[in-house]
Scaffold this motif. Structure first.
Motif, short mmCIF file in Angstrom:
data_model
loop_
_atom_site.label_atom_id
_atom_site.label_comp_id
_atom_site.label_asym_id
_atom_site.label_seq_id
_atom_site.Cartn_x
_atom_site.Cartn_y
_atom_site.Cartn_z
N ARG A 408 0.70 -1.22 -0.06
CA ARG A 408 -0.10 -0.05 0.04
C ARG A 408 0.86 1.06 0.16
O ARG A 408 0.54 2.16 -0.83
N GLU A 409 1.84 1.23 0.83
CA GLU A 409 2.76 2.51 0.90
C GLU A 409 3.48 2.83 -0.42
O GLU A 409 3.63 4.07 -0.91
N ASP A 410 4.12 1.56 -1.07
CA ASP A 410 4.81 1.62 -2.51
C ASP A 410 3.74 2.19 -3.52
O ASP A 410 4.22 3.14 -4.19
N LEU A 434 -5.71 13.04 -7.69
CA LEU A 434 -5.55 11.84 -6.62
C LEU A 434 -6.92 11.68 -6.20
O LEU A 434 -6.97 10.52 -5.36
N GLY A 435 -7.64 12.81 -5.97
CA GLY A 435 -8.98 12.71 -5.50
C GLY A 435 -9.06 13.01 -3.96
O GLY A 435 -9.67 12.32 -3.42
N ILE A 436 -7.97 13.59 -3.55
CA ILE A 436 -7.51 13.93 -2.14
C ILE A 436 -7.91 15.47 -1.94
O ILE A 436 -7.70 16.24 -3.02
N THR A 437 -7.91 16.07 -0.69
CA THR A 437 -7.86 17.45 -0.44
C THR A 437 -6.41 17.75 -0.51
O THR A 437 -5.48 16.88 -0.30
N ARG A 438 -6.05 19.13 -0.53
CA ARG A 438 -4.55 19.67 -0.52
C ARG A 438 -4.12 19.34 0.88
O ARG A 438 -2.89 18.91 0.93
N PRO A 439 -4.70 19.51 1.93
CA PRO A 439 -4.12 19.06 3.10
C PRO A 439 -3.73 17.63 3.33
O PRO A 439 -2.59 17.34 3.89
N THR A 440 -4.51 16.78 2.93
CA THR A 440 -4.11 15.39 3.00
C THR A 440 -2.94 15.03 1.99
O THR A 440 -1.77 14.29 2.16
N LEU A 441 -2.85 15.83 0.78
CA LEU A 441 -1.52 15.48 -0.07
C LEU A 441 -0.19 15.99 0.81
O LEU A 441 0.76 15.58 0.69
N ARG A 447 4.83 12.63 4.85
CA ARG A 447 5.14 11.04 5.36
C ARG A 447 6.03 10.36 4.47
O ARG A 447 6.94 9.50 4.91
N TYR A 448 6.01 10.53 3.04
CA TYR A 448 6.92 9.82 2.29
C TYR A 448 8.13 10.55 1.88
O TYR A 448 8.78 10.31 0.90
N GLN A 449 8.56 11.69 2.54
CA GLN A 449 9.69 12.61 2.62
C GLN A 449 9.57 12.99 1.11
O GLN A 449 10.84 13.00 0.36
N LEU A 450 8.70 13.72 0.36
CA LEU A 450 8.47 13.80 -1.02
C LEU A 450 8.30 15.58 -0.95
O LEU A 450 7.90 16.12 -2.20
N LYS A 451 8.66 16.12 0.12
CA LYS A 451 8.18 17.76 0.22
C LYS A 451 8.97 18.38 -0.68
O LYS A 451 8.62 19.60 -1.02
N ASN A 452 10.15 18.10 -1.08
CA ASN A 452 10.93 18.79 -1.90
C ASN A 452 10.77 18.72 -3.61
O ASN A 452 11.41 19.04 -4.24
#
Length: 452
Positions: A408-410, A434-441, A447-452
């Motif tokens: 699931r995480e992958d 992705l069908g989610i809200t901006r805060p969720t994204l 969580r997945y260290q993708l903020k950069n």
């Protein structure tokens, strides 16, 4: 349907004109605001590329103070947004004033939808061009190493290894299939080392005829052989104080392997036809696509040399094993070749993106670059299709881990990376896709260290 929507914000207090403008722009998703507060709220929500702004807004519908204040607020929050000011037919002075304050253009009432469409389309093209130029200028800074385009966990691990190894003088062996970028990694090792101000001398052991390779590496004395009219240093000497990169070392002839081994042990060279030992201070980086252990077993590569050149090994994964990198690389190549060739091609269509992600890429990054370049030259539209790339979109089966949490995480991480690539790193569009809200994204990015 395009993945990324074109957003237009109309700031106008006249209800009739609101309705007229809302349906006048077929290629845009239009948001409406009747005053400054609502305009700022819609600006934050939709992040439009273009804003149509009437200067006569409440509570000053007969003047321009509120409209000019709205103009300033929009530009302070989103300076890249293009604002088209709409004024009365006798209010040219205020329109010029608005342009002087940062508006892109102005339009005088009464509204002609066709003409206004042309102005808005032109403004949006400028917005896209500036955004793309900025994205490209910042792209390299976001990459883990200069000259290395990578977002996959597999390549990020390679880059972290390079950062640790580069400051040392350890002899490094770079392993990887043809076209994976071994020379790029070697260049990064050199540039991050204390030898970066020196030269990096590269020599391809497979590209030089065997009878010339020795003199190319070690140099020769005058009269050493027919045609040797002057003493000439070899590539090893030229690299003194810097880095020597021996590409395709697996193809080095056996008789030269012994001479190279002596240099690695003693750090001195003897030119062809010479007797003098010349000390050389150089860092050695080697690379090969060959299986050196298999060549050792076959008697085609010295085992003692293998251990000398592989004090530390870095293995570059093939492109098919780099999650998400193919589409990122393809986008960079598309941007580069479109600019170089003056082609108005900005993106890949949906099928092309699927094909890029599903194709096996036996030629790795080199093949991807070649296909994109050829497609940019020959394509007739403004986006590249799978036919332009000469690819078919096919599903590929991959071995997946059996741990459901890891699966699931992958899957979530890959989906986020794909969506970001499809949407040009636009957070709002990525969340929508992705069908989610901006805060969720934002939470998932952290969580997945993708903020950069």
């Amino acid at each position: 349907m395009a993945v990324t929507k074109k957003h237009l914000l109309v700031v106008e207090d006249d209800k009739g004109l609101q309705n007229q403008l809302k349906w006048a722009f077929e290629d845009f998703e239009v948001a409406i605001a009747g005053d400054r507060e609502e305009a700022i709220a819609q600006l934050r929500r939709y992040e439009p590329g273009v804003v149509i702004l009437d200067l006569g807004l409440p509570p000053d519908p007969g003047g321009v103070s509120e409209g000019l204040a709205t103009l300033s607020d929009i530009l302070s929050l989103a300076p890249e947004t293009k604002i088209v000011v709409v004024t009365g037919d006798s209010d040219r002075a205020n329109a010029v004033n608005a342009v002087g304050r940062g508006a892109y253009d102005f339009y005088q009432k009464p509204v002609d939808p066709q003409l206004l469409n042309m102005i808005v389309d032109r403004a949006y093209r400028v917005f896209e061009l500036e955004r793309e130029n900025y994205r490209l200028s910042q792209f390299e800074d976001k990459m883990p190493l200069k000259g290395i385009i990578a977002t996959s966990p597999q390549m990020l691990r390679v880059c972290r290894t390079v950062e640790k190894v580069a400051p040392t003088d350890v002899t490094t062996l770079i392993l990887g299939a043809s076209g994976t970028g071994k020379e790029r990694i070697a260049q990064a090792l050199h540039e991050l080392s204390h030898r970066s101000k020196g030269k990096m001398i590269a020599i391809n052991c497979a590209a030089i005829p065997e009878n010339l390779l020795e003199s190319e590496l070690f140099g020769y004395e005058k009269g050493a052989f027919t045609g040797a009219s002057q003493t000439t240093p070899g590539k090893i000497e030229y690299a003194d104080g810097g880095t020597l990169f021996l590409d395709e070392i697996g193809d080095l002839p056996m008789e030269l392997q012994a001479k190279l081994l002596r240099f690695l042990q003693e750090r001195v060279v003897e030119r062809v036809g010479g007797r003098k030992e010349i000390p050389v201070d150089v860092r050695i980086i080697c690379a090969t696509h060959q299986d050196l252990e298999a060549r050792i077993a076959d008697g085609r590569f010295r085992e003692d040399l293998y251990y000398r050149v592989s004090e530390l090994s870095i293995t570059i994964p093939p492109l098919r094993e780099r999650d998400g990198d193919a589409l990122v690389l393809a986008t960079v190549f598309l941007d580069r070749f479109a600019r170089e060739m003056g082609r108005n091609i900005k993106s890949f269509d949906t099928e092309a993106r699927k094909a890029i992600e599903s194709y096996h890429w036996p030629g790795n990054v080199r093949e991807l670059e070649s296909r994109v370049k050829r497609a940019v030259i020959l394509a007739e539209g403004t986006s590249l299709s799978s036919e332009d790339l000469e690819l078919e979109s096919v599903a590929t089966g991959q071995d997946l881990p059996l741990n459901l949490k890891q699966v699931r995480e992958d899957a979530e991480r890959k989906a986020i990376l794909r969506a970001l690539s499809h949407c040009g790193d636009n957070i709002s569009d990525t969340a929508s896709l992705l069908g989610i809200t901006r805060p969720t994204l934002y939470n998932l990015l952290e969580r997945y260290q993708l903020k950069n």
